[in-house]
Design a protein around this motif. Structure first.
Motif: not given
Length: 74
Positions: A48-72
């Motif tokens: 929720e702290a990340y969401q309040k800051a404006g971030a989205q929460i990824a439900g699927d790690r694989s999908e999020a990795l594949n769609g990312a331009d930058l991974v931290l």
């Protein structure tokens, strides 16, 4: 730009690559920030702290990795 921040795979690693305040700064600069569910659990930062800051929460790690331009990661 889409930024994704996954949880670290090592269970002894307690650091995170991005804190909510910094996620908010990236969002204000126009980035889409997505963090893996439970990213901040090891340091008592909720999804929720990340969401309040404006971030989205990824439900699927694989999908999020594949769609990312930058991974931290640590």
């Amino acid at each position: 730009m889409k930024v994704f921040v996954p949880k670290e795979g090592d269970p002894t690693e307690t650091r995170v690559a991005l804190l909510p305040d910094d996620a908010g700064k990236l969002v204000k600069l126009g980035a889409t920030v997505e963090v893996e569910t439970g990213l901040g659990d090891s340091i008592s930062i909720s999804d929720e702290a990340y969401q309040k800051a404006g971030a989205q929460i990824a439900g699927d790690r694989s999908e999020a990795l594949n769609g990312a331009d930058l991974v931290l990661r640590m």
